[in-house]
Design a protein around this motif. Structure first.
Motif, PDB file in Angstrom:
ATOM      1  N   THR A 100       0.891  -1.025  -0.085  1.00 25.12           N
ATOM      2  CA  THR A 100      -0.071   0.121   0.057  1.00 25.12           C
ATOM      3  C   THR A 100       0.824   1.440  -0.068  1.00 25.12           C
ATOM      4  OG1 THR A 100      -1.582   1.319   1.198  1.00 25.12           O
ATOM      5  CG2 THR A 100      -0.149  -0.302   2.522  1.00 25.12           C
ATOM      6  N   ASP A 102       0.599   4.275   1.951  1.00 24.73           N
ATOM      7  CA  ASP A 102      -0.096   4.444   3.147  1.00 24.73           C
ATOM      8  C   ASP A 102       0.107   5.668   3.714  1.00 24.73           C
ATOM      9  OD1 ASP A 102       2.269   3.718   4.182  1.00 24.73           O
ATOM     10  OD2 ASP A 102       1.457   2.219   5.569  1.00 24.73           O
ATOM     11  N   ARG A 119      -1.890  12.289   5.536  1.00 23.98           N
ATOM     12  CA  ARG A 119      -1.934  10.733   6.264  1.00 23.98           C
ATOM     13  C   ARG A 119      -0.769  10.559   6.627  1.00 23.98           C
ATOM     14  NH1 ARG A 119      -4.674   6.986   2.455  1.00 23.98           N
ATOM     15  NH2 ARG A 119      -6.477   8.279   3.265  1.00 23.98           N
ATOM     16  N   GLY A 137      -0.715   0.506   6.468  1.00 25.37           N
ATOM     17  CA  GLY A 137      -1.984   0.226   5.965  1.00 25.37           C
ATOM     18  C   GLY A 137      -3.364   0.898   6.699  1.00 25.37           C
ATOM     19  N   LYS A 138      -4.288   0.554   6.314  1.00 24.80           N
ATOM     20  CA  LYS A 138      -5.549   0.996   6.778  1.00 24.80           C
ATOM     21  C   LYS A 138      -5.903   0.197   7.994  1.00 24.80           C
ATOM     22  CE  LYS A 138     -10.192   2.513   4.949  1.00 24.80           C
ATOM     23  NZ  LYS A 138     -10.978   2.526   3.809  1.00 24.80           N
TER      24      LYS A 138
END
Length: 318
Positions: A100, A102, A119, A137-138
């Motif tokens: 990702t 991120d 982010r 990551g999420k």
């Protein structure tokens, strides 16, 4: 060798980010790390598990205007064996791997404060209330928002206003983190944070205090945290690190962190819902490479079940 590796990794990042980004920000600066990791876990009532991990992180930054920098991060992680120790959400990505982009945003350098919009990781105090720096990551603690970090007089300050990057009912996070040195070798700090629209549906307020003292080659540290949840709302950690020499260091710490102490569930340096000891040893192989050995001996607070984890990690920074 090092220049060749960095150039190859830069190519990967540019291909991932797209040619438009490359054209807009041609003068990227790159750095990152590669981790090779193995762990062996035990837990009462369950079979032992073990497995390896490969983790690659590449940071890129480009100055787009005076004092204004664009940043981003590409990261990928692959697991082997029993697929244990993931630093990503295995429910959101895959059971054994994730890739990702991120981290992404802008940092503006001011006279007294630096401002980051985008982010980003979030680390408060000594990490008991909030620490997303070891994840990717999420659903793993990154926030979309604004942080301001700087100094007023003798006090270091961090202000946070953002929203956790997560599925479903996203948590909105507001925090103030402060620290200062009242005397040589001493550092004291405090954190106040509020969370709204958590996954549980409840708003919460979190408080923390921390202290550290350095005496020669040893540093002693401690942190206490509490939330206004009705139960399981407090935690603490005490520990010490010691530099044997320029290449070798030791760490020992005890923590007891109840499940509603940290700001976002599981995003703490320590074990959410666990109590016990941590032991670490670090050896610098060379200027860019470090070997870490780690062992924890814990109990689950809710069930008193024993669990342990032994880990080895080799980290190469470029």
């Amino acid at each position: 060798m090092k220049k060749t590796v960095a150039t190859s990794l830069a190519a990967v990042m540019l291909l991932s980010a797209g040619t438009a980004a490359a054209a807009s920000f041609p003068e990227f600066q790159f750095n990152g790390d590669v981790k090779l990791h193995y762990r062996w876990n035990t837990e009462d009532g369950k079979d032992d598990t073990d497995g390896g991990k490969f983790w690659f992180r590449l940071n890129a930054a480009s100055e787009v205007a005076k004092n204004l920098t664009f940043y981003t991060r590409l990261t990928t992680q692959y697991l082997s064996g029993d697929n244990v120790g993931a630093d990503f959400d295995q429910g959101h990505y895959h059971d054994d791997h994730a890739t990702t982009l991120d981290r992404i945003g802008f940092t503006l350098k001011g006279k007294n404060f630096d401002y980051t919009l985008g982010r980003q990781d979030l680390f408060l105090g000594q990490g008991l209330l909030m620490d997303s720096t070891g994840y990717m990551g999420k659903n793993r603690g990154a926030i979309d928002g604004l942080t301001a970090t700087g100094k007023t007089g003798v006090t270091n300050l961090t202000f946070v206003a953002g929203q956790a990057w997560m599925d479903g009912d996203e948590a909105k996070v507001y925090a103030v983190d402060a620290s200062y040195s009242p005397a040589k070798d001493w550092k004291l700090g405090a954190t106040v944070a509020g969370v709204t629209d958590r996954v549980s549906g409840d708003d919460s307020t979190h408080y923390g205090i921390n202290a550290a003292y350095t005496a020669g080659k040893a540093t002693y540290f401690g942190e206490y945290g509490k939330s206004d949840a009705d139960s399981n709302n407090k935690g603490y950690a005490l520990g010490a690190s010691y530099d044997l020499d320029k290449k070798n260091s030791l760490l020992a710490a005890y923590s007891r962190v109840e499940s509603n102490t940290d700001i976002i569930p599981e995003m703490t340096t320590y074990d959410n819902g666990g109590k016990g000891m941590y032991y670490g040893f670090a050896h610098k192989i060379d200027a860019d490479t470090t070997l870490n050995l780690f062992y924890k001996d814990m109990k689950a607070i809710s069930t008193n079940a024993d669990y342990t984890s032994f880990r080895t990690t080799v980290t190469y920074k470029f």
